[in-house]
Design an enzyme around this catalytic site. Structure first.
Site, PDB file in Angstrom:
ATOM      1  N   GLY A  83       0.829  -1.201   0.000  1.00  0.00           N
ATOM      2  CA  GLY A  83       0.000   0.000   0.000  1.00  0.00           C
ATOM      3  C   GLY A  83       0.861   1.247   0.000  1.00  0.00           C
ATOM      4  O   GLY A  83       2.087   1.187  -0.178  1.00  0.00           O
ATOM      5  N   ALA A  84       0.227   2.389   0.183  1.00  0.00           N
ATOM      6  CA  ALA A  84       0.957   3.661   0.246  1.00  0.00           C
ATOM      7  C   ALA A  84       0.116   4.667   1.021  1.00  0.00           C
ATOM      8  O   ALA A  84      -1.106   4.537   1.108  1.00  0.00           O
ATOM      9  CB  ALA A  84       1.231   4.189  -1.154  1.00  0.00           C
ATOM     10  N   GLY A 131       5.142   4.484   5.071  1.00  0.00           N
ATOM     11  CA  GLY A 131       5.671   4.427   6.436  1.00  0.00           C
ATOM     12  C   GLY A 131       4.658   4.768   7.503  1.00  0.00           C
ATOM     13  O   GLY A 131       4.979   4.806   8.688  1.00  0.00           O
ATOM     14  N   GLY A 132       3.387   4.977   7.069  1.00  0.00           N
ATOM     15  CA  GLY A 132       2.340   5.241   8.052  1.00  0.00           C
ATOM     16  C   GLY A 132       2.221   4.110   9.065  1.00  0.00           C
ATOM     17  O   GLY A 132       1.834   4.319  10.208  1.00  0.00           O
ATOM     18  N   GLU A 136      10.054  -2.329   4.041  1.00  0.00           N
ATOM     19  CA  GLU A 136       9.300  -2.204   2.779  1.00  0.00           C
ATOM     20  C   GLU A 136      10.240  -1.808   1.638  1.00  0.00           C
ATOM     21  O   GLU A 136      10.153  -2.342   0.533  1.00  0.00           O
ATOM     22  CB  GLU A 136       8.190  -1.165   2.937  1.00  0.00           C
ATOM     23  CG  GLU A 136       7.079  -1.652   3.861  1.00  0.00           C
ATOM     24  CD  GLU A 136       6.040  -0.601   4.197  1.00  0.00           C
ATOM     25  OE1 GLU A 136       4.975  -0.989   4.691  1.00  0.00           O
ATOM     26  OE2 GLU A 136       6.280   0.596   3.990  1.00  0.00           O
ATOM     27  N   LYS A 164      -5.640   8.184  -1.716  1.00  0.00           N
ATOM     28  CA  LYS A 164      -4.175   8.237  -1.630  1.00  0.00           C
ATOM     29  C   LYS A 164      -3.521   8.923  -2.840  1.00  0.00           C
ATOM     30  O   LYS A 164      -2.329   9.200  -2.824  1.00  0.00           O
ATOM     31  CB  LYS A 164      -3.601   6.819  -1.515  1.00  0.00           C
ATOM     32  CG  LYS A 164      -4.209   5.956  -0.404  1.00  0.00           C
ATOM     33  CD  LYS A 164      -3.807   6.450   0.954  1.00  0.00           C
ATOM     34  CE  LYS A 164      -4.310   5.609   2.107  1.00  0.00           C
ATOM     35  NZ  LYS A 164      -3.718   4.323   2.264  1.00  0.00           N
TER      36      LYS A 164
END
Ligand code: 5RP
Length: 236
Positions: free
Chosen positions: A94-95, A107-108, A115, A133
């Site tokens: 994801g992002a 990095g949430g 990653e 996003k």
């Protein structure tokens, strides 16, 4: 204007449903007989759950966090150490943000270092995300940076000199400790107009373990969950 009864009756898909859709859609990129790279987060959790249906067709996975490893193993999917594996054909993750060229902020979930390592080992990055996003320019979501704890305040000052405000990420009132034993600082107030140059520069600051801009390891494909279904963006 007339509206058909079907469209009037159907409520819009929730963010969770969009995540499920893209998690399932990502299965088409998994190569039978191979090892798949697996990211971290609530969207990836949907992918992992879907991957269980293919577990007998793949060799296993390389995982980017302890949380994803636990989830994969609980579903009976073998997890390999990244050092045991040469090349991975596809990495699914994801992002927090993705732009129109496939550059991302990640990095949430505090897993950005592993990653980036698994993404670097993979031939192709397929990003799965809901449409919230997609951004024009990276910088709306606080930028996560994994740092060696003793460098945190100096790194926050370096970002302040560039117009960014930084805080150490906390968990239960104490600095959150990553899977690698480091801290995360979250930076707001930056507009990242040149992600490659930004990633290259910040990666060299002493004490920075990993900056959450993924430009060198950008996505080649993004499966975006939208009100109209899954939209495939390609950046190859
Ligand atoms: C974790 C990540 C995640 O990919 C990112 O935070 C998106 O997470 P989610 O799918 O829960 O919105 O980079 O470190």
């Amino acid at each position: 204007m007339t509206t058909s009864p079907t469209s009037a009756a159907r409520p819009p898909l929730s963010q969770d449903e969009l995540k499920t859709l893209v998690g399932q859609a990502a299965l088409q990129y998994v190569v039978p007989g191979e090892i798949v790279g697996v990211g971290t987060g609530s969207t990836v959790n949907k992918f992992i759950d879907a991957l269980a249906s293919m577990k007998d067709q793949i060799k296993g996975a390389v995982s980017s966090s302890l949380a994803s490893t636990e989830r994969l193993q609980a579903l009976g999917i073998t997890v390999f150490d990244s050092n045991e594996v040469d090349n991975i054909s596809v990495y699914i993750d994801g992002a927090d943000e993705i732009d129109g060229a496939g550059n991302m902020v990640k990095g949430g979930g505090a897993a950005l270092t592993r990653e980036k390592i698994v993404a670097a080992q993979s031939a192709r990055f397929v990003c799965i995300a809901d449409e919230s996003k997609l951004v024009q320019t990276l910088g709306k979501f606080p930028l996560p940076v994994e740092v060696v704890p003793m460098a945190a305040q100096r790194i926050i000052k370096q970002f302040a000199a560039q117009g960014g405000q930084g805080v150490v990420r906390l968990k239960d009132g104490k600095p959150l400790v990553t899977d690698n034993g480091q801290w995360i600082v979250d930076i707001t107030g930056l507009l990242i107009t040149n992600p490659l140059a930004f990633e290259a520069e910040v990666s060299q600051w002493p004490g920075v373990v990993t900056v959450g801009v993924f430009a060198y390891q950008r996505a080649q494909v993004c499966l975006l969950g939208t009100a109209g279904g899954v939209k495939t963006l390609t950046f190859e």
